[in-house]
Design a protein around this motif. Structure first.
Motif, PDB file in Angstrom:
ATOM      1  N   GLY A 173       0.832  -1.200   0.000  1.00  0.00           N
ATOM      2  CA  GLY A 173       0.000   0.000   0.000  1.00  0.00           C
ATOM      3  C   GLY A 173       0.866   1.249   0.000  1.00  0.00           C
ATOM      4  N   TYR A 174       0.291   2.364   0.485  1.00  0.00           N
ATOM      5  CA  TYR A 174       1.020   3.630   0.551  1.00  0.00           C
ATOM      6  C   TYR A 174       1.582   3.844   1.965  1.00  0.00           C
ATOM      7  N   HIS A 175       2.827   4.274   2.008  1.00  0.00           N
ATOM      8  CA  HIS A 175       3.526   4.493   3.273  1.00  0.00           C
ATOM      9  C   HIS A 175       3.922   5.964   3.407  1.00  0.00           C
ATOM     10  N   ILE A 176       3.874   6.442   4.646  1.00  0.00           N
ATOM     11  CA  ILE A 176       4.513   7.705   5.016  1.00  0.00           C
ATOM     12  C   ILE A 176       5.584   7.328   6.030  1.00  0.00           C
ATOM     13  N   VAL A 177       6.842   7.593   5.713  1.00  0.00           N
ATOM     14  CA  VAL A 177       7.955   7.143   6.553  1.00  0.00           C
ATOM     15  C   VAL A 177       8.592   8.316   7.283  1.00  0.00           C
ATOM     16  N   LYS A 178       8.855   8.111   8.556  1.00  0.00           N
ATOM     17  CA  LYS A 178       9.618   9.060   9.357  1.00  0.00           C
ATOM     18  C   LYS A 178      10.911   8.379   9.795  1.00  0.00           C
ATOM     19  N   LYS A 179      12.034   9.029   9.526  1.00  0.00           N
ATOM     20  CA  LYS A 179      13.314   8.467   9.946  1.00  0.00           C
ATOM     21  C   LYS A 179      13.667   9.029  11.320  1.00  0.00           C
TER      22      LYS A 179
END
Length: 362
Positions: free
Chosen positions: A214-220
């Motif tokens: 699916g769609y991801h929003i990633v925070k490092k």
């Protein structure tokens, strides 16, 4: 006939004659075109791989006949403008696809991907994400993208990433930790996720992107030098949730008793045999398979990697499985590229990044 035999004899001595000289002799002509000895030899030997060329008169005659007919057929096809016919274009397109597939699985592509993975293995990175799933059997992903995009815009406007992850992420396990996945390294997650995670600066949030999930929003969240891998043994006392607080208390008393015996000098292996409740490692005197970052629950991993020297053991630690005493057997950093390149190549060949590399190169 005598003239042809002389030409064939000249070809048979190619090992001592340089066919690439400026005065490359003409072998035959057709119409206004000609074929030189050098061109003929290049074509004759180009697809032999490691085989030794057959320079016998019979073999050269056969190929000379085939190659001259081929050149004349191509010339006639050009005169008839056959290359403009749609059927021919379709056929050529099929050949192009076949050739590109064989080229793109070439060792050089694999070597490039191996070096990229190895470079990423030098760092462990800690990431969190919000996942908006897409239907597996459908190509319609617009609704999922719009939802992910609206969450991203809200975060950019000041909303809490952690709050939205806990509320909306469809990765339920990480949602319980406000989206935190923990530390990962190369070849542990799907390639698009890995790439975005490594390329996003610490503290930043990447725009929504798509993987097969699916769609991801990633925070490092953080990065650190790679821990490498480790081999440990353990003594485990299970905590049974069905027993509630009393079960936790009983397990703590038991692991403390084992720890006291260990400090008094009793052998680790003997205590494993008598007390450990992990049936898998009990059969190997408590020893576990070697592991690296992200392969154990964080509490266990951190306690294991905190040990300095082989033979050191930890105080009792609590995980979701129970209480553990961990002994260090061996600790290794990331191994040299040459020593693990074959293993990397095998993992990459089974990994989705091979297909993505083909698409990107095309």
């Amino acid at each position: 006939m005598k003239k042809i035999s002389l030409i064939l004899f000249a070809l048979a001595t190619v090992c001592v004659v340089n066919a690439q000289k400026k005065n490359d002799p003409v072998l035959f002509t057709y119409g206004n075109a000609s074929v030189t000895k050098g061109e003929f030899l290049r074509m004759y030997t180009k697809n032999l791989s490691n085989q030794k060329p057959d320079y016998s008169e019979k073999a050269l005659k056969e190929y000379l006949t085939l190659y001259s007919r081929f050149k004349m057929k191509v010339a006639e096809a050009n005169q008839l403008k056959m290359d403009t016919l749609q059927t021919v274009k379709n056929e050529l397109g099929g050949y192009k696809n076949q050739l590109s597939k064989s080229y793109l699985t070439d060792k050089e592509v694999l070597k490039t991907l191996s070096k990229e993975a190895y470079a990423r293995m030098q760092k462990d990175i800690r990431v969190a994400h919000i996942l908006i799933s897409t239907p597996r059997a459908s190509d319609d992903t617009m609704a999922a993208y719009k939802k992910a995009d609206s969450l991203y815009r809200a975060i950019m406007a000041g909303a809490s990433f952690e709050t939205l992850a806990a509320q909306y992420s469809e990765d339920k396990e990480s949602a319980l930790r406000n989206g935190d996945i923990g530390y990962i390294t190369a070849l542990q997650v799907v390639y698009p996720f890995e790439t975005v995670a490594y390329e996003t600066p610490v503290g930043k949030i990447a725009k929504p992107f798509k993987t097969l999930y699916g769609y991801h929003i990633v925070k490092k969240i953080a990065e650190r030098p790679a821990r490498g891998d480790i081999k440990v043994s353990q003594i485990m006392i299970a905590v049974r949730k069905s027993e509630g607080e009393q079960g936790l208390k009983n397990a703590k008393e038991k692991i403390d008793e084992v720890y006291k015996k260990l400090k008094k000098g009793e052998k680790f292996e003997s205590l494993v045999a008598t007390y450990s409740e992990d049936q898998f490692s009990k059969n190997t005197q408590g020893e576990l398979a070697s592991f690296g970052v992200g392969q154990m629950v964080p509490e266990f991993e951190d306690a294991a990697f905190a040990l300095k020297k082989p033979g050191d053991y930890s105080e009792p630690i609590l995980t979701s499985f129970g209480y553990h005493i961990i002994r260090l057997n061996e600790k290794r950093g990331v191994q040299p590229f040459d020593s693990i390149s074959n293993e990397l190549a095998k993992r990459i060949e089974k990994d989705g990044r091979m297909e993505m590399a083909k698409k990107n190169l095309l």
